[in-house]
Motif scaffolding. Structure first.
Motif, short mmCIF file in Angstrom:
data_model
loop_
_atom_site.label_atom_id
_atom_site.label_comp_id
_atom_site.label_asym_id
_atom_site.label_seq_id
_atom_site.Cartn_x
_atom_site.Cartn_y
_atom_site.Cartn_z
N ASP A 99 31.64 8.27 27.82
CA ASP A 99 31.22 8.22 29.22
C ASP A 99 31.82 9.36 30.02
OD1 ASP A 99 31.24 4.59 29.52
OD2 ASP A 99 29.81 5.98 28.60
N ARG A 100 31.02 9.91 30.94
CA ARG A 100 31.51 10.93 31.87
C ARG A 100 31.10 10.51 33.26
NH1 ARG A 100 29.96 16.84 30.10
NH2 ARG A 100 31.21 17.19 31.97
N VAL A 102 29.33 10.23 36.54
CA VAL A 102 28.08 10.67 37.15
C VAL A 102 27.84 9.79 38.36
CG1 VAL A 102 25.61 11.01 36.84
CG2 VAL A 102 27.17 11.38 34.92
N ASP A 103 27.52 10.38 39.51
CA ASP A 103 27.28 9.61 40.72
C ASP A 103 25.85 9.08 40.70
OD1 ASP A 103 27.16 8.45 43.13
OD2 ASP A 103 27.31 10.30 44.32
N GLU A 129 36.42 9.71 40.96
CA GLU A 129 35.96 9.81 39.58
C GLU A 129 35.84 8.44 38.94
OE1 GLU A 129 37.60 11.65 35.38
OE2 GLU A 129 38.22 12.56 37.28
N ARG A 133 32.38 6.44 37.67
CA ARG A 133 32.25 5.96 36.30
C ARG A 133 31.89 4.48 36.27
NH1 ARG A 133 37.06 7.06 34.63
NH2 ARG A 133 36.55 9.22 34.05
N ASP A 168 26.15 12.79 29.94
CA ASP A 168 26.72 14.13 29.80
C ASP A 168 26.28 15.08 30.91
OD1 ASP A 168 28.06 13.40 27.47
OD2 ASP A 168 26.31 13.88 26.22
N VAL A 169 25.55 14.54 31.91
CA VAL A 169 25.05 15.38 33.00
C VAL A 169 26.09 15.45 34.11
CG1 VAL A 169 23.29 15.55 34.80
CG2 VAL A 169 22.64 14.91 32.47
N ASP A 170 26.38 16.67 34.58
CA ASP A 170 27.36 16.86 35.65
C ASP A 170 26.72 16.79 37.04
OD1 ASP A 170 29.58 17.22 33.96
OD2 ASP A 170 28.94 19.29 33.55
N ASP A 171 25.45 17.15 37.15
CA ASP A 171 24.78 17.20 38.45
C ASP A 171 24.27 15.81 38.81
OD1 ASP A 171 23.46 17.94 40.74
OD2 ASP A 171 21.67 18.65 39.66
N PRO A 172 24.74 15.16 39.88
CA PRO A 172 24.31 13.81 40.26
C PRO A 172 22.81 13.71 40.51
CG PRO A 172 26.30 14.41 41.44
CD PRO A 172 25.81 15.65 40.76
N ALA A 175 21.09 13.54 37.29
CA ALA A 175 21.38 12.24 36.67
C ALA A 175 20.46 11.17 37.23
CB ALA A 175 22.84 11.87 36.89
#
Length: 401
Positions: A99-100, A102-103, A129, A133, A168-172, A175
């Motif tokens: 898990d990473r 993501v908003d 953060e 999560r 694995d997506v950083d951009d909310p 996501a």
């Protein structure tokens, strides 16, 4: 009156109807066994041990087969639920493996709009953060229920991979779009699955049929994707079920008719011949020499047609007398069919002489050739030249109506 007649018929034999019912049940059981085997294969791939009533019972009597079908249906329901549970475990294991944050706040993958679910409680001082999560986990838990309900391993694997990629997506913003796409695809896949379940249920009506048309419809049921396709399939299945029932009725009536004709002293000149509009046969009776009665079992009209045919050159007056003489015999045939499990009802009748009697004359025999007395007997090629020609045998049958 014994001009041409038409008798509507219906198979009412309890023994024959029960035989068909038992045959249909056996066909359904064979289909259930295939379905259960596919579910068991999925469970074995998940590492589960399976043991279900997939084998045919030692006895195939009626009650044993009824019990077996019920047991197969219960086993299928239980196996589907177990596949769903095992799939959910596997999906969660894969999604939680990395898990990473993501908003995804405000999104719901549980089937309803965001307002239907309470927002996660705020935790004063919780790091952003950790809070992001936690919201990801809540929404992912909801979508797992959708994915686990998919029984097609390939579709389930594809959408699980998509769900894992979301983590694995950083951009909310991306996501949010990916999660909504995942929900839409999973919901659509479940909709198609439900349609195909209904189509498979409809196709069970043809489970005992071994015709090519039935096999084509069973294959078509596996490809249904819309309600319109399901509706069209349902109509076509109903048509084929009715067609095959009529054909089975006609075969039963033909068998009963042959037995009744023998009981009443008729001699069937030839075996019943299958023509475009049913089985046709001509039977003779000693009470009316030189004539026969043509019987036609027509499955499309569900009617037994009868008419007198002449085997010789005859006048209209002779034909009319023959029709009158065979009146009692023809009615006796219809009446006797009741005792053979076939209910009949007179639908139409023509008077003697009202319709011309068909002539079915035997082919004339050619006289044997004789060598002239003044010439020696021909041999070799000469013998072949003087041999008598052979006529083309076989009487002409009237085309079925």
């Amino acid at each position: 009156m014994s001009g041409p007649k038409g008798f509507g018929y219906e198979v009412v034999s309890a023994q024959e109807l029960r035989r068909r019912e038992d045959e249909a049940r056996a066909g359904r059981c064979r289909r259930h066994v295939v379905t259960l085997a596919g579910l068991h294969d999925q469970l074995r791939r998940c590492g589960c041990s399976v043991d279900g009533p997939a084998d045919e019972p030692p006895s195939t009597d009626r009650q044993s087969m009824i019990a077996w079908e019920e047991a197969l249906i219960r086993a299928i329901d239980a196996a589907r639920e177990q596949v769903r549970e095992e799939s959910a475990k596997e999906i969660m294991r894969r999604l939680r493996s990395g898990d990473r944050p993501v908003d995804v706040s405000g999104l719901s993958l549980g089937g309803g709009p965001p307002g239907d679910r309470p927002a996660p409680p705020d935790r004063a001082g919780a790091p952003p953060e950790r809070d992001a999560r936690r919201r990801v986990a809540a929404d992912v838990d909801a979508v797992v229920g959708l994915l686990a309900g998919l029984r097609d391993p390939a579709v389930r694997e594809e959408l699980t991979t998509t769900a894992r990629a979301v983590l694995d997506v950083d951009d909310p913003a991306q996501a949010r779009g990916d999660l909504l796409t995942l929900k839409t695809r999973a919901t659509e896949a479940l909709r198609v699955q439900d349609l195909r379940d209904l189509a498979a249920q409809e196709a069970l009506a043809l489970a005992a049929s071994r015709s090519r048309a039935a096999a084509d419809l069973r294959a078509r049921a596996e490809r249904v994707t819309t309600a319109a396709e399901l509706s069209g399939l349902r109509g076509r299945i109903a048509e084929l079920v009715e067609q095959e029932r009529r054909e089975a009725d006609a075969r039963f009536v033909q068998g009963a008719l042959e037995e009744v004709l023998a009981d009443l002293g008729f001699a069937v000149d030839e075996d019943f011949e299958l023509q475009d509009y049913g089985a046709v046969g001509v039977a003779s009776h000693a009470s009316c020499p030189g004539y026969g009665v043509r019987f036609q079992v027509n499955p499309g009209a569900q009617t037994l047609f009868t008419r007198v045919v002449s085997r010789r050159e005859s006048s209209p007056e002779e034909d009319a007398r023959a029709e009158a003489l065979t009146c009692d015999e023809v009615r006796a045939v219809a009446d006797r069919l009741h005792g053979r499990g076939v209910s009949t009802e007179l639908r139409f009748s023509r008077r003697p002489g009202e319709v011309a009697v068909e002539k079915q004359l035997a082919p004339a025999k050619a006289p044997a050739a004789e060598a002239p007395a003044s010439r020696p007997a021909a041999t070799g090629r000469d013998a072949r030249r003087t041999s008598a020609p052979r006529g083309r045998g076989g009487s002409a049958r009237e085309r079925a109506r």
